[in-house]
Design a protein around this motif. Structure first.
Motif, PDB file in Angstrom:
ATOM      1  N   MET A   1       4.971  11.987   6.812  1.00 35.20           N
ATOM      2  CA  MET A   1       4.708  10.751   7.549  1.00 35.20           C
ATOM      3  C   MET A   1       5.662  10.567   8.726  1.00 35.20           C
ATOM      4  SD  MET A   1       4.109   8.246   4.246  1.00 35.20           S
ATOM      5  CE  MET A   1       3.775   6.768   5.210  1.00 35.20           C
ATOM      6  N   GLU A   2       5.181   9.882   9.746  1.00 37.20           N
ATOM      7  CA  GLU A   2       6.017   9.508  10.875  1.00 37.20           C
ATOM      8  C   GLU A   2       6.561   8.104  10.653  1.00 37.20           C
ATOM      9  OE1 GLU A   2       3.585   9.828  14.322  1.00 37.20           O
ATOM     10  OE2 GLU A   2       3.344  12.010  14.177  1.00 37.20           O
ATOM     11  N   GLN A   3       7.567   7.743  11.444  1.00 41.17           N
ATOM     12  CA  GLN A   3       8.182   6.433  11.276  1.00 41.17           C
ATOM     13  C   GLN A   3       7.152   5.309  11.441  1.00 41.17           C
ATOM     14  OE1 GLN A   3      11.913   6.024  13.155  1.00 41.17           O
ATOM     15  NE2 GLN A   3      12.297   3.988  12.366  1.00 41.17           N
ATOM     16  N   ASN A   4       7.219   4.358  10.482  1.00 37.34           N
ATOM     17  CA  ASN A   4       6.350   3.170  10.441  1.00 37.34           C
ATOM     18  C   ASN A   4       4.897   3.478  10.070  1.00 37.34           C
ATOM     19  OD1 ASN A   4       8.486   1.446  11.200  1.00 37.34           O
ATOM     20  ND2 ASN A   4       8.139   1.920  13.358  1.00 37.34           N
ATOM     21  N   GLN A   5       4.616   4.730   9.784  1.00 41.49           N
ATOM     22  CA  GLN A   5       3.256   5.084   9.351  1.00 41.49           C
ATOM     23  C   GLN A   5       3.015   4.580   7.935  1.00 41.49           C
ATOM     24  OE1 GLN A   5       2.341   9.273   9.627  1.00 41.49           O
ATOM     25  NE2 GLN A   5       0.418   9.074   8.500  1.00 41.49           N
ATOM     26  N   VAL A   6       1.828   4.039   7.687  1.00 42.02           N
ATOM     27  CA  VAL A   6       1.452   3.531   6.362  1.00 42.02           C
ATOM     28  C   VAL A   6       0.462   4.496   5.724  1.00 42.02           C
ATOM     29  CG1 VAL A   6       0.356   1.628   5.102  1.00 42.02           C
ATOM     30  CG2 VAL A   6       1.838   1.138   7.061  1.00 42.02           C
ATOM     31  N   SER A   7       0.695   4.812   4.476  1.00 48.55           N
ATOM     32  CA  SER A   7      -0.163   5.766   3.773  1.00 48.55           C
ATOM     33  C   SER A   7      -1.457   5.118   3.303  1.00 48.55           C
ATOM     34  CB  SER A   7       0.573   6.326   2.556  1.00 48.55           C
ATOM     35  OG  SER A   7       0.649   5.328   1.534  1.00 48.55           O
ATOM     36  N   ASP A   8      -2.382   5.956   2.852  1.00 50.65           N
ATOM     37  CA  ASP A   8      -3.556   5.451   2.147  1.00 50.65           C
ATOM     38  C   ASP A   8      -3.107   4.956   0.777  1.00 50.65           C
ATOM     39  OD1 ASP A   8      -5.207   6.171   4.250  1.00 50.65           O
ATOM     40  OD2 ASP A   8      -5.550   8.193   3.442  1.00 50.65           O
ATOM     41  N   VAL A   9      -3.989   4.329   0.049  1.00 50.98           N
ATOM     42  CA  VAL A   9      -3.675   3.882  -1.308  1.00 50.98           C
ATOM     43  C   VAL A   9      -3.543   5.105  -2.215  1.00 50.98           C
ATOM     44  CG1 VAL A   9      -4.527   2.619  -3.319  1.00 50.98           C
ATOM     45  CG2 VAL A   9      -4.851   1.673  -1.017  1.00 50.98           C
ATOM     46  N   ILE A  10      -2.447   5.160  -2.971  1.00 52.98           N
ATOM     47  CA  ILE A  10      -2.166   6.283  -3.869  1.00 52.98           C
ATOM     48  C   ILE A  10      -2.292   5.796  -5.308  1.00 52.98           C
ATOM     49  CG2 ILE A  10      -0.467   8.024  -4.551  1.00 52.98           C
ATOM     50  CD1 ILE A  10       0.878   7.466  -1.775  1.00 52.98           C
ATOM     51  N   GLU A  11      -3.169   6.400  -6.073  1.00 51.93           N
ATOM     52  CA  GLU A  11      -3.390   5.981  -7.451  1.00 51.93           C
ATOM     53  C   GLU A  11      -2.474   6.751  -8.401  1.00 51.93           C
ATOM     54  OE1 GLU A  11      -7.051   5.361 -10.680  1.00 51.93           O
ATOM     55  OE2 GLU A  11      -7.463   6.128  -8.665  1.00 51.93           O
ATOM     56  N   THR A  12      -1.776   6.029  -9.266  1.00 51.50           N
ATOM     57  CA  THR A  12      -0.881   6.633 -10.267  1.00 51.50           C
ATOM     58  C   THR A  12      -1.136   5.973 -11.614  1.00 51.50           C
ATOM     59  OG1 THR A  12       0.935   5.039 -10.040  1.00 51.50           O
ATOM     60  CG2 THR A  12       0.871   6.870  -8.457  1.00 51.50           C
ATOM     61  N   GLU A  13      -0.437   6.445 -12.635  1.00 52.65           N
ATOM     62  CA  GLU A  13      -0.610   5.897 -13.979  1.00 52.65           C
ATOM     63  C   GLU A  13      -0.204   4.432 -14.066  1.00 52.65           C
ATOM     64  OE1 GLU A  13       1.451   8.251 -16.796  1.00 52.65           O
ATOM     65  OE2 GLU A  13       0.150  10.018 -16.557  1.00 52.65           O
ATOM     66  N   GLU A  14       0.801   4.029 -13.276  1.00 53.34           N
ATOM     67  CA  GLU A  14       1.274   2.648 -13.365  1.00 53.34           C
ATOM     68  C   GLU A  14       0.600   1.706 -12.379  1.00 53.34           C
ATOM     69  OE1 GLU A  14       4.716   4.762 -11.102  1.00 53.34           O
ATOM     70  OE2 GLU A  14       3.191   5.291 -12.582  1.00 53.34           O
ATOM     71  N   GLY A  15      -0.176   2.272 -11.452  1.00 56.28           N
ATOM     72  CA  GLY A  15      -0.867   1.401 -10.517  1.00 56.28           C
ATOM     73  C   GLY A  15      -1.146   2.063  -9.182  1.00 56.28           C
ATOM     74  N   PHE A  16      -1.407   1.239  -8.177  1.00 52.84           N
ATOM     75  CA  PHE A  16      -1.750   1.722  -6.846  1.00 52.84           C
ATOM     76  C   PHE A  16      -0.588   1.477  -5.879  1.00 52.84           C
ATOM     77  CE2 PHE A  16      -5.652   0.469  -9.032  1.00 52.84           C
ATOM     78  CZ  PHE A  16      -6.400   1.634  -8.920  1.00 52.84           C
ATOM     79  N   TYR A  17      -0.169   2.558  -5.209  1.00 50.32           N
ATOM     80  CA  TYR A  17       0.961   2.484  -4.277  1.00 50.32           C
ATOM     81  C   TYR A  17       0.483   2.551  -2.833  1.00 50.32           C
ATOM     82  CZ  TYR A  17       4.632   3.168  -7.799  1.00 50.32           C
ATOM     83  OH  TYR A  17       5.499   3.015  -8.855  1.00 50.32           O
ATOM     84  N   ILE A  18       1.219   1.849  -1.980  1.00 49.47           N
ATOM     85  CA  ILE A  18       1.055   1.946  -0.532  1.00 49.47           C
ATOM     86  C   ILE A  18       2.440   2.234   0.032  1.00 49.47           C
ATOM     87  CG2 ILE A  18       0.358   0.747   1.564  1.00 49.47           C
ATOM     88  CD1 ILE A  18      -1.098  -1.224  -0.577  1.00 49.47           C
ATOM     89  N   LEU A  19       2.588   3.349   0.728  1.00 54.05           N
ATOM     90  CA  LEU A  19       3.891   3.746   1.263  1.00 54.05           C
ATOM     91  C   LEU A  19       3.979   3.468   2.753  1.00 54.05           C
ATOM     92  CD1 LEU A  19       4.354   7.275  -0.388  1.00 54.05           C
ATOM     93  CD2 LEU A  19       4.773   5.019  -1.393  1.00 54.05           C
ATOM     94  N   CYS A  20       5.196   3.243   3.202  1.00 53.01           N
ATOM     95  CA  CYS A  20       5.467   3.134   4.635  1.00 53.01           C
ATOM     96  C   CYS A  20       6.746   3.896   4.928  1.00 53.01           C
ATOM     97  CB  CYS A  20       5.624   1.678   5.057  1.00 53.01           C
ATOM     98  SG  CYS A  20       6.038   1.467   6.823  1.00 53.01           S
ATOM     99  N   CYS A  21       6.710   4.773   5.908  1.00 54.08           N
ATOM    100  CA  CYS A  21       7.893   5.554   6.264  1.00 54.08           C
ATOM    101  C   CYS A  21       8.847   4.694   7.100  1.00 54.08           C
ATOM    102  CB  CYS A  21       7.492   6.795   7.045  1.00 54.08           C
ATOM    103  SG  CYS A  21       8.898   7.830   7.484  1.00 54.08           S
ATOM    104  N   LEU A  22       9.960   4.319   6.503  1.00 58.22           N
ATOM    105  CA  LEU A  22      10.952   3.500   7.208  1.00 58.22           C
ATOM    106  C   LEU A  22      11.852   4.359   8.084  1.00 58.22           C
ATOM    107  CD1 LEU A  22      11.994   1.125   4.271  1.00 58.22           C
ATOM    108  CD2 LEU A  22      10.200   0.783   5.982  1.00 58.22           C
ATOM    109  N   ALA A  23      12.139   5.584   7.619  1.00 63.99           N
ATOM    110  CA  ALA A  23      12.975   6.519   8.388  1.00 63.99           C
ATOM    111  C   ALA A  23      12.657   7.937   7.934  1.00 63.99           C
ATOM    112  CB  ALA A  23      14.454   6.215   8.201  1.00 63.99           C
ATOM    113  N   PRO A  24      12.000   8.746   8.769  1.00 64.36           N
ATOM    114  CA  PRO A  24      11.667  10.121   8.374  1.00 64.36           C
ATOM    115  C   PRO A  24      12.899  10.991   8.183  1.00 64.36           C
ATOM    116  CG  PRO A  24      11.192   9.766  10.701  1.00 64.36           C
ATOM    117  CD  PRO A  24      11.524   8.425  10.126  1.00 64.36           C
TER     118      PRO A  24
END
Length: 338
Positions: A265-288
């Motif tokens: 990911m590049e800085q400030n880029q937001v990921s797609d929804v990531i499905e895991t066992e504990e729930g759904f994650y959304i990531l954002c790159c604060l600092a590559p």
């Protein structure tokens, strides 16, 4: 000096070392304990233990006892020493065992230093002596019964300085080369829409199939909103089901489910929804590439390598120095007497 700083960092917290072996009521025990310990009119020259060629007297043991006892004075009652912390062993017994381990470690390291011709420089010796004098001059009146003379404290400070030097010698042999790629740290902000586990309010979450579908819809909505945010962290704090919303990791020590995504990911880029066992994650790159965290990680890895190298060396050294403790005399020494 309530505690000698390097001792905590190196010998107690970092080393998993075996302690002193107790030898009860045998001839060797009696030979090492050359005089009878008297609880009130103590004989300071009484030998309590021996490590290799070094004998440890009562007054040296009292120094370490004072370090522990003074740390608790005023905050705990004297009854603390009789408290059974694991159902069988008292706090006093445990404290004495730890003191013996520490003394044994110092004696082994210093004798090994002499064998390897590792000595303090005049400047290093003078520095230890000045610190010892400063310590003794600052002692309160109630320390008098511990007989902490300047010569005794100076001896102990010099030993610790020499042990520290031996640590530095071993640490100097460690490979400190860590590639930037290996150490590179990425800082990620995240939102979790939880479907199982415990949320940030301490509530148990265990969603059924229909509820999971709704949770995913919520995550998709949050992901779209997150892409428009200038301050992802603040947005995450108000919408995530997790107490924390930031994490920093490297290729080698990060959560496997996020590593490839996070490092692409590049800085400030937001990921797609990531499905895991504990729930759904959304990531954002604060600092590559988090430079400060990368430097910190390199230093951490180097410290771990140094500690491992020293621990390995010590395990070899201690085999050459037998430790004998006068259990009979040790049992008579109590923190309550002082």
């Amino acid at each position: 000096m309530k505690k000698i700083k390097w001792r905590i960092l190196v010998l107690l917290a970092l080393l998993a070392l075996s302690g002193c072996s107790k030898i009860k009521n045998n001839q060797e025990d009696k030979q090492k304990a050359t005089s009878v310990y008297e609880t009130k009119n103590m004989k300071l020259g009484t030998n309590i233990m021996a490590v290799g060629e070094e004998e440890v007297t009562l007054n040296e043991l009292l120094f370490y006892m004072y370090q522990i006892k003074s740390a608790y004075d005023g905050s705990l009652t004297t009854d603390v020493w009789n408290f059974k912390w694991n159902g069988e062993e008292s706090i006093e017994s445990y404290a004495k065992e730890e003191i013996l381990k520490e003394i044994a470690q110092i004696k082994v390291i210093c004798q090994q230093a002499k064998k390897e011709k590792c000595e303090l420089t005049e400047e290093e010796s003078n520095e230890a002596k000045v610190k010892a004098k400063t310590y003794v001059d600052a002692l309160p009146k109630d320390a008098a019964e511990y007989h902490l003379t300047e010569s005794l404290v100076e001896k102990i400070y010099l030993e610790h300085a020499l042990a520290k030097k031996m640590y530095d010698v071993v640490a100097g042999t460690v490979d400190t080369n860590i590639s930037d790629e290996e150490a590179k740290q990425v800082s990620i902000g995240y939102i979790l829409v939880r479907t199982s586990g415990v949320d940030k309010n301490g509530n148990e979450v265990n969603l059924n199939e229909e509820q999971i579908k709704n949770a995913k819809k919520r995550a998709v909505t949050l992901q779209k909103q997150a892409e428009k945010q200038k301050d992802f962290v603040t947005f995450a704090q108000g919408n995530s089901d997790d107490e924390t919303v930031e994490m920093t990791f490297s290729h080698n020590n990060g959560p496997e489910k996020f590593i490839d995504i996070a490092f692409s990911m590049e800085q400030n880029q937001v990921s797609d929804v990531i499905e895991t066992e504990e729930g759904f994650y959304i990531l954002c790159c604060l600092a590559p590439y988090d430079e400060a965290k990368t430097i910190e990680y390199k230093e951490k890895v180097i410290r771990e390598r140094e500690t491992q190298a020293f621990s390995k060396a010590y395990q070899t050294w201690k085999k050459e120095y037998k430790t004998v403790v006068s259990s009979t005399l040790l049992e008579q020494i109590s923190f309550d007497l002082y």
